[in-house]
Design a protein around this motif. Structure first.
Motif, short mmCIF file in Angstrom:
data_model
loop_
_atom_site.label_atom_id
_atom_site.label_comp_id
_atom_site.label_asym_id
_atom_site.label_seq_id
_atom_site.Cartn_x
_atom_site.Cartn_y
_atom_site.Cartn_z
N ASP A 4 0.83 -1.21 0.00
CA ASP A 4 0.00 0.00 0.00
C ASP A 4 0.86 1.26 0.00
N LYS A 5 1.86 1.27 0.87
CA LYS A 5 2.78 2.42 0.91
C LYS A 5 3.56 2.53 -0.39
N ALA A 6 3.97 1.41 -0.91
CA ALA A 6 4.73 1.40 -2.16
C ALA A 6 3.91 2.00 -3.29
N GLU A 7 2.67 1.55 -3.41
CA GLU A 7 1.79 2.08 -4.46
C GLU A 7 1.57 3.58 -4.28
N GLU A 8 1.30 3.98 -3.07
CA GLU A 8 1.06 5.40 -2.79
C GLU A 8 2.27 6.25 -3.19
N ASN A 9 3.46 5.82 -2.82
CA ASN A 9 4.66 6.58 -3.15
C ASN A 9 4.92 6.64 -4.65
N ILE A 10 4.75 5.53 -5.33
CA ILE A 10 5.00 5.52 -6.77
C ILE A 10 3.97 6.39 -7.50
N LEU A 11 2.72 6.31 -7.10
CA LEU A 11 1.70 7.15 -7.74
C LEU A 11 1.98 8.64 -7.51
N LYS A 12 2.42 8.98 -6.32
CA LYS A 12 2.81 10.37 -6.05
C LYS A 12 4.00 10.76 -6.91
N LEU A 39 5.64 0.46 -10.74
CA LEU A 39 4.27 0.27 -10.26
C LEU A 39 3.76 -1.12 -10.65
N SER A 40 4.10 -1.55 -11.84
CA SER A 40 3.66 -2.88 -12.27
C SER A 40 4.30 -3.98 -11.42
N VAL A 41 5.54 -3.78 -11.02
CA VAL A 41 6.20 -4.75 -10.14
C VAL A 41 5.47 -4.82 -8.80
N ILE A 42 5.11 -3.67 -8.27
CA ILE A 42 4.37 -3.63 -7.00
C ILE A 42 3.05 -4.38 -7.14
N TYR A 43 2.33 -4.09 -8.20
CA TYR A 43 1.05 -4.77 -8.42
C TYR A 43 1.26 -6.28 -8.57
N GLY A 89 -0.13 -9.37 -6.02
CA GLY A 89 -1.16 -10.24 -6.56
C GLY A 89 -2.19 -9.55 -7.43
N ARG A 90 -1.96 -8.30 -7.75
CA ARG A 90 -2.91 -7.54 -8.58
C ARG A 90 -2.47 -7.64 -10.04
N ILE A 91 -2.69 -8.80 -10.61
CA ILE A 91 -2.16 -9.13 -11.93
C ILE A 91 -2.72 -8.22 -13.02
N ASN A 92 -4.01 -8.00 -13.03
CA ASN A 92 -4.60 -7.15 -14.07
C ASN A 92 -4.07 -5.72 -13.99
N ASP A 93 -3.89 -5.21 -12.77
CA ASP A 93 -3.31 -3.87 -12.60
C ASP A 93 -1.87 -3.84 -13.09
N ALA A 94 -1.15 -4.94 -12.85
CA ALA A 94 0.25 -5.02 -13.31
C ALA A 94 0.31 -4.98 -14.83
N LYS A 145 6.66 -6.64 -22.75
CA LYS A 145 5.63 -7.43 -23.44
C LYS A 145 5.72 -8.89 -23.02
N GLY A 146 6.93 -9.38 -22.81
CA GLY A 146 7.10 -10.74 -22.31
C GLY A 146 6.51 -10.90 -20.92
N LYS A 147 6.71 -9.91 -20.08
CA LYS A 147 6.14 -9.94 -18.73
C LYS A 147 4.62 -9.92 -18.80
N ILE A 148 4.08 -9.10 -19.70
CA ILE A 148 2.62 -9.03 -19.86
C ILE A 148 2.07 -10.40 -20.25
N GLU A 149 2.71 -11.06 -21.20
CA GLU A 149 2.25 -12.39 -21.64
C GLU A 149 2.32 -13.39 -20.50
N SER A 150 3.40 -13.35 -19.72
CA SER A 150 3.52 -14.25 -18.56
C SER A 150 2.42 -14.00 -17.54
N LEU A 151 2.13 -12.73 -17.31
CA LEU A 151 1.08 -12.38 -16.34
C LEU A 151 -0.29 -12.80 -16.84
N LYS A 152 -0.53 -12.66 -18.13
CA LYS A 152 -1.80 -13.08 -18.68
C LYS A 152 -2.00 -14.58 -18.53
#
Length: 103
Positions: free
Chosen positions: A24-32, A53-57, A61-66, A92-99
């Motif tokens: 939560d803190k990680a996401e907040e800091n990166i978004l800021k 941010l995608s690494v944090i997601y 476990g927030r795969i779709n957000d990642a 793009k490789g990471k996206i395919e793996s996450l999908k």
């Protein structure tokens, strides 16, 4: 008001929080950081922050957000630039793996 040095500080703090499991803190800091950097940073810097941010997601476990954050990171990169093209390919490789994980 722009604060690029503050943006990088928040980015570092966000990744440190991620490494400690405080997503939560990680996401907040990166978004800021993204918000602070958006007015005067190079696109590669914004791509880096969205990649983080995608690494944090992903780690939380927030795969779709990642997947979405990786897509945003890619949108800031130049496929004609050799180094950035390599980053695009990796993301793009990471996206395919996450999908595959999400399926």
């Amino acid at each position: 008001m722009c604060g690029f040095s503050n943006a990088w500080k928040l980015n570092r703090e966000g990744m440190a929080a991620c490494n400690e499991g405080d997503f939560d803190k990680a996401e907040e800091n990166i978004l800021k950081a993204i918000n602070l950097a958006s007015c005067n940073s190079r696109k590669i810097h914004r791509a880096t922050m969205y990649n983080n941010l995608s690494v944090i997601y992903q780690m939380s476990g927030r795969i779709n957000d990642a997947v979405q954050a990786y897509g945003t990171a890619i949108s800031y990169l130049n496929p004609s630039h050799k180094g950035q093209a390599a980053l695009i390919a990796r993301m793009k490789g990471k996206i395919e793996s996450l999908k595959d994980i999400a399926a």
